[in-house]
Structure formats: structure tokens, C-alpha cells
Motif scaffolding. Structure first.
Motif, short mmCIF file in Angstrom:
data_model
loop_
_atom_site.label_atom_id
_atom_site.label_comp_id
_atom_site.label_asym_id
_atom_site.label_seq_id
_atom_site.Cartn_x
_atom_site.Cartn_y
_atom_site.Cartn_z
N ALA A 61 0.82 -1.21 0.00
CA ALA A 61 0.00 0.00 0.00
C ALA A 61 0.85 1.26 0.00
N GLY A 62 2.13 1.13 0.39
CA GLY A 62 3.01 2.30 0.44
C GLY A 62 3.42 2.69 1.85
N LYS A 63 3.19 1.80 2.81
CA LYS A 63 3.53 2.12 4.20
C LYS A 63 5.03 2.31 4.38
N SER A 64 5.78 1.28 3.99
CA SER A 64 7.23 1.34 4.20
C SER A 64 7.85 2.46 3.38
N THR A 65 7.34 2.65 2.19
CA THR A 65 7.87 3.73 1.36
C THR A 65 7.66 5.07 2.06
N THR A 66 6.48 5.26 2.67
CA THR A 66 6.25 6.50 3.40
C THR A 66 7.28 6.67 4.52
N VAL A 67 7.50 5.59 5.26
CA VAL A 67 8.46 5.67 6.37
C VAL A 67 9.85 6.03 5.84
N LYS A 68 10.22 5.44 4.70
CA LYS A 68 11.54 5.74 4.14
C LYS A 68 11.63 7.17 3.62
N LEU A 69 10.52 7.70 3.17
CA LEU A 69 10.52 9.11 2.76
C LEU A 69 10.60 10.01 4.00
N LEU A 70 9.87 9.63 5.04
CA LEU A 70 9.85 10.46 6.25
C LEU A 70 11.19 10.43 6.97
N SER A 71 11.98 9.36 6.76
CA SER A 71 13.26 9.31 7.46
C SER A 71 14.41 9.75 6.56
N GLY A 72 14.12 10.10 5.31
CA GLY A 72 15.17 10.64 4.45
C GLY A 72 15.95 9.60 3.68
N ILE A 73 15.51 8.33 3.74
CA ILE A 73 16.22 7.27 3.01
C ILE A 73 15.93 7.40 1.51
N LEU A 74 14.68 7.66 1.18
CA LEU A 74 14.32 7.83 -0.22
C LEU A 74 14.08 9.30 -0.51
N GLN A 75 14.33 9.66 -1.75
CA GLN A 75 14.08 11.03 -2.18
C GLN A 75 12.67 11.08 -2.78
N PRO A 76 11.84 12.01 -2.33
CA PRO A 76 10.50 12.08 -2.90
C PRO A 76 10.53 12.52 -4.35
N THR A 77 9.59 12.01 -5.14
CA THR A 77 9.46 12.48 -6.52
C THR A 77 8.93 13.90 -6.52
N ASP A 84 10.64 18.46 12.62
CA ASP A 84 11.08 19.54 13.48
C ASP A 84 11.56 20.73 12.62
N GLY A 85 10.90 20.93 11.49
CA GLY A 85 11.25 22.04 10.60
C GLY A 85 12.39 21.77 9.63
N LEU A 86 13.04 20.59 9.76
CA LEU A 86 14.19 20.30 8.90
C LEU A 86 13.82 19.24 7.85
N SER A 87 14.49 19.30 6.72
CA SER A 87 14.25 18.30 5.69
C SER A 87 15.18 17.10 5.91
N PRO A 88 14.64 15.91 6.07
CA PRO A 88 15.52 14.75 6.30
C PRO A 88 16.40 14.44 5.09
N ILE A 93 22.16 14.86 8.50
CA ILE A 93 22.87 14.61 9.76
C ILE A 93 22.07 15.17 10.95
N ALA A 94 21.55 16.39 10.80
CA ALA A 94 20.80 17.00 11.91
C ALA A 94 19.53 16.19 12.21
#
Lengths: 334, 261
Positions: A61-77, A84-88, A93-94
Motif C-alpha cells: 500500500a506504500g507504508k514502508s515507502t512513506t516511512v523511508k521518505l519520512l526518514s530521508g532514506i528515499l528522495q520524494p518524486t 522539526d522544521g528540517l528536511s531529512p 545529519i541533523a
């Protein structure tokens, strides 16, 4: 501003489109065709500090992909994420100091080193001082019984041990935001209970948790908010208890009778309910709305048809509700 | 710095876990060294080939063995596995630079290979007599070029493992690279044996620094400014590849798809 914020988040993967078999594979070498698959489709999500959110959806459904986008592992299209205001993706690093990620199907432990060494590497990676490290380890020992796992080599851990060690590894730096992706997959009941207990202590300390799971037992009693994703889109985002109240209206009364009761006769006696055949001709299931009918009513309507040997009432769990949402039988309005 | 010393330390510890594998592959390399020594001893029995006499060739082969053993194939497999298995995903949520962390691991694991090299060289010397060493300053330059093998070989390996972002297969890439480096580094035969154009190309390629440069300095075929220039070339390639790899990594991340879990 929310602690975790996703705006119009979209991820499109490109997959090779091959015809089946050898012919297709060879053809693909010369004529390259690709298909786009939208894994996450314009998702808006905003999570406040201290919230515990269940993020559920069927496989793919896209659950894991969302998590990877939210943690900065994948780059969003397209679209963007703010922690916290920062882009992962840009302030990797921050952001990494602020998030902890556990993927139940992967381990971050060193394969050929004892768990204690893997954790020591993480201590240095996150710059945790020795006093704080000892305090956190003592807590892991208390809730996860980590002590017995520490001297074991990464490759010799059982699944339950590995998951406990990986949890410690993900939470060692006490991140304010934690993503748990299938954190109890494959665990036995005893370990599952202990791990769930640990999640509750983490939540009670004010950590923001986003939990992805197929096991809805992980969610009940832990998350107050439920987000359902299907085919990359969020189809529900709201209060978990409210969903339960709204859709737990239905009850199923399972009846065992002494003699066979034809379904038609039962249906005629109970026009407001749905009658289903049970496991034997002597068993019946009566599905009714508890606001229009009572169990007593059902029993007294069936009593003239046959002697009742036994009966029990099924209350639908959140699991049933979600299963019906997946199958399209139920449409939730947030 | 501490995150990286921690990686180096962990890699140094885990090197011991693979001592069995390592000793076997070391045995293979030692057999190859013995075979090459035997062949060249016969070929050079009376005189020279391409400017090499027997004592020179013997020293060349010993240095070539040392440079082949340092930063072995294990590093390639470990780094490509990280990308293919999707472990790279977990590296990306850590406050460490991916490339520096991988380099720290590589450097941390070198000690066991260095020990092995010293043992094999000692045995060779014990059996076949001492090797002629170059004069003081050139010995220093030789040491620098041996040390530079570590970042240089790391850079070559790291760059080729990044290919996994595109190919999702590594063994083919590794074979192609080994064929190329084996030839152009002078590990197979000294570059002086090549036709002129190939020898020149190879000499200034990043691969010469893997074997030819330290070996030529050690046997005195490269000395003075020429030697300094060769070592500077090694260093230059380290820098070019280090920063080039950063660009490539960033592009690779855009290709990253981590399926399941």
C-alpha cells in the motif's frame, strides 16, 4: 508547527516492463520499456509531538515507502517532508539525531560482533557520553532484558533476541521521533508482549511514535490515532476509538441448536438480522446491529424454532473493521 | 572523528571473524607468488628482460604480492552487499558520512592483511636472502606510496560498488574491474613490458598506483623527481576519485529503491 509534517508527498518508482520468459528478457535488452508505479500518492500527514500513530494498510500500500521518505532514506518524486522544521533529505545529519528507525525485517547490528560492540559503535556515532549510555542500557535491561543478549554475536541471535537488540540500537540516542516498521514481525507471543510493553513506556515518556504493522494487536491499546493507506493514498486519518465505536456496532451471535433450523426459517423469524450458516448444519451465525436489536431478542426469536444448546457473542475487533476497509466493503469517513 | 574511529575499531575486531577465509585466500596468493618467482627465475637465469634482472624482479614480485594483499576483495563484497541488501538505508539515518564510514571500516580491517604481508615477506627473505632496499629518502617515498595504496584501492573498490545502484549485480562488475586493474596496475607483468602507448596510458592511470608505483620505487627503477611525480599521481587520483565518488553516490541515492520491510 507539527513535529512530523508531510505535504503532498509523492514517490514514483520506475520498473522495467518485460514480457514474460526468455523472449521478453531478450527483447527488453533492445527495446526498453518502463512502467511507473506510484507508491505514495500526494500524502499529507502531520504528527504532533507525543502522538502515537498507527499507520496501516494492505501489503504494497506504500507504508514502508512513506516511512523511508519520512526518514530521508528515499528522495520524494515531489512534495516535501519536515521533521522539526528540517528536511531529512537535505539536513540528513541533523535529522538523524532526532529520529530513530526500526525496520523489523532488517538489522543494523554487526554480523560478526557481539551486540555490546554494535551498541558501543552507535554510542560513539551519536556522541553519547558514558554516563548517559550506562543509564539507557540499564533501562533496556529492565524492560527488554537486554543483558542476556549483549555477549551474543549478531549472526547467532534468535529472531526475538535480534529484535530486542535492534530496538535498543534504534532508541539508544533517545530520539524524539521513532518510526517502527513491522516491529513484531515473526516474534512469539511472549516476546511480542514484552516489546509492546516497551513501546508503551517509550510513548509514555513523550516520544512521538509512528507504527506500521500488519499485526493490529500492536496497535490496540497503544495508538490513539489511526491512519489507513491504500494504493498510496491516505483513505482514513482519525481517532482509533471512534472507528471502533462506530463500527463495533455489529455483533455476531453464534448459536448451536439441537435440531437443524433451516436458514429460511431463521431469516423469517429475524427480519432485521443477517443469518449465516455455521460450521455444521446445527450451527448458525446471526449478525445484527446492537443498536436495533439485542442478543436476548435474537435468542427469544430463535427459541420457538429449536432448542438452543449453546451460544456466544462475537464482538468485532478493530482488525475486522480494517479488514473490511481493505476489501472495500466499508468506507470510513474521517 | 569519533564515529569513524568507532567504525574502524569494529571492523578491526570483525576482521578476526573471517581469519579462516582470509588465511585460505592468503595461501592462494602465496602460491601464486611462489609460482611467479619460479617462472621468472628461469626466464632471467642469464641476463635481463625489459630492464629487469633477477634480484629486481624478485623484489618487484614481493612488493606486488604485498599490494595485492592489502585491502582484499572482502572489502568489495562487504560494500556491495550493503547496497544490494538495502542495508544502506539504515546507514542513511545515522549522523555519519557514508563514504567516510566505509573508508574507516576499510582502514580498520587492514591490520590483519599487513601482519600477513610481513610474515610472508619475512619467509621470502629467510629463504631467498635479503631484498635490496632503496636509499633513505626513496625508502620514505616507498613507504608513502604503500600507505597510499589503502585509500587508492578503497576508492577504486568503492566506486565500483556504487555501480550496484544501477546494475543490482556486483560480481560482473568486480570481474571486469579485476581484469582491468590486474593488467593496468602492473600486477600481472611490469608496465615496462607493454607497448609504449599502453605503458604510458597505464602509468598515469589510477591503477599504476596500486602496484607499479611502489614496486618501481622499491627496486630503484623510479627515483628522484620521477618517483615524486608517481606518488603525487597516486595522491591526485585518490582525491579525484574521492570527490567523484561523492557525486556518484548522490546520483545513486536517487535511484535507490528499497523493497519490503
Amino acid at each position: 508547527m507539527a513535529l512530523v509534517e508531510a505535504r503532498q508527498l509523492t514517490k514514483v518508482f520506475r520498473r522495467p516492463d518485460k514480457d514474460p520468459g526468455m523472449r521478453g528478457a531478450v527483447k527488453h535488452l533492445f527495446v526498453r520499456r518502463f512502467v511507473d508505479k506510484t507508491a505514495v500518492d500526494h500524502v499529507d500527514l502531520s504528527i504532533d509531538a507525543g502522538e502515537a500513530v498507527a499507520y496501516v494498510g494492505p501489503n504494497g500500500a506504500g507504508k514502508s515507502t512513506t516511512v523511508k521518505l519520512l526518514s530521508g532514506i528515499l528522495q520524494p518524486t515531489s512534495g516535501e517532508v519536515r521533521i522539526d522544521g528540517l528536511s531529512p533529505q537535505k539536513d540528513r545529519i541533523a535529522v538523524s539525531h532526532r529520529i530513530g528507525v526500526l525496520f523489523g525485517q532488517r538489522t543494523q547490528l554487526w554480523w560478526d560482533l557481539p551486540v555490546s560492540e554494535s551498541l558501543a559503535v552507535l554510542r560513539d556515532v551519536y556522541g553519547i557520553d558514558h554516563g548517559t549510555y550506562r543509564r539507557r542500557m540499564a533501562r533496556f535491561e529492565e524492560v527488554l532484558e537486554l543483558g542476556e543478549v549483549l555477549p551474543v554475536l549478531g549472526r547467532k541471535l534468535s529472531l526475538g533476541q535480534r529484535m530486542r537488540a535492534d530496538l535498543a540500537a534504534a532508541l539508544l540516542h533517545a530520539p524524539p521521533v521513532v518510526y517502527l516498521d513491522e516491529p513484531t514481525i515473526g516474534l512469539d507471543l511472549a516476546v511480542k508482549d514484552r516489546v509492546r510493553q516497551f513501546f508503551r513506556t517509550v510513548r509514555d515518556e513523550g516520544t512521538t511514535v509512528m507504527l506500521t504493522s500488519h499485526d493490529l494487536g500492536d496497535i490496540e491499546g497503544f495508538c490513539r490515532r489511526l491512519v489507513i493507506i491504500d494504493e498510496g493514498r491516505i483513505i482514513f486519518d482519525g481517532d482509533l476509538e471512534a472507528v471502533k465505536d462506530a463500527f463495533a456496532r455489529e455483533r455476531i451471535l453464534n448459536v448451536q441448536t439441537e435440531t437443524v433450523v433451516p436458514l429460511e426459517a431463521a431469516r423469517a423469524a429475524l427480519p432485521g438480522a443477517a443469518i449465516e450458516a455455521g460450521e455444521t448444519p446445527l450451527h448458525l451465525g446471526v449478525r445484527f446491529d446492537r443498536f436495533t436489536m439485542t442478543a436476548g431478542h435474537v435468542v427469544s426469536a430463535l427459541a420457538p424454532l429449536a432448542n438452543l444448546v449453546d451460544f456466544n457473542v462475537d464482538e468485532p475487533s478493530i482488525e475486522d473493521v480494517i479488514r473490511r476497509v481493505y476489501s472495500g466493503e466499508l468506507v470510513l469517513q474521517p | 572523528m569519533k564515529p569513524y574511529t568507532a567504525h574502524a575499531r569494529a571492523a578491526a575486531l570483525s576482521a578476526l571473524a573471517y581469519r579462516g577465509n582470509f588465511l585460505l585466500s592468503l595461501g592462494g596468493a602465496a602460491v601464486q607468488l611462489i609460482a611467479l618467482l619460479a617462472v621468472w627465475k628461469v626466464l632471467l637465469a642469464d641476463g635481463q628482460v625489459g630492464g629487469f634482472d633477477w634480484p629486481h624482479m624478485r623484489a618487484y614480485l614481493v612488493v606486488a604480492f604485498a599490494s595485492a594483499t592489502l585491502v582484499g576483495t572482502f572489502v568489495d563484497f562487504r560494500m556491495s552487499h550493503r547496497i544490494r541488501s538495502g542495508l544502506v538505508a539504515l546507514d542513511l539515518v545515522k549522523p555519519v558520512d557514508y563514504q567516510r564510514a566505509r573508508f574507516a571500516e576499510t582502514a580498520g580491517g587492514v591490520w590483519i592483511e599487513a601482519v600477513a604481508v610481513i610474515v610472508v615477506v619475512a619467509i621470502t627473505v629467510a629463504i631467498g636472502g635479503a631484498l635490496d632496499t632503496p636509499p633513505g629518502p626513496m625508502l620514505g617515498l616507498f613507504a608513502a606510496s604503500i600507505v597510499l595504496i589503502v585509500p587508492l584501492k578503497f576508492a577504486v573498490s568503492y566506486l565500483s560498488t556504487l555501480a550496484c545502484f544501477w546494475t543490482e549485480n556486483f560480481v560482473g562488475v568486480l570481474w571486469a574491474r579485476q581484469a582491468l586493474t590486474g593488467l593496468l596496475s602492473g600486477a600481472l607483468v611490469p608496465l615496462a613490458f607493454f607497448p609504449g602507448w599502453l605503458a604510458t596510458t597505464a602509468q598515469w592511470s589510477p591503477f599504476a598506483g596500486l602496484t607499479s608505483t611502489p614496486a618501481l620505487i622499491f627496486i630503484g627503477q623510479a627515483s628522484g623527481t620521477h618517483a615524486v611525480l608517481l606518488v603525487a599521481t597516486q595522491l591526485g587520483w585518490v582525491l579525484v576519485m574521492w570527490y567523484g565518488a561523492r557525486l556518484l553516490f548522490r546520483r545513486g541515492l536517487r535511484r535507490l529503491t528499497v523493497n519490503g520491510g
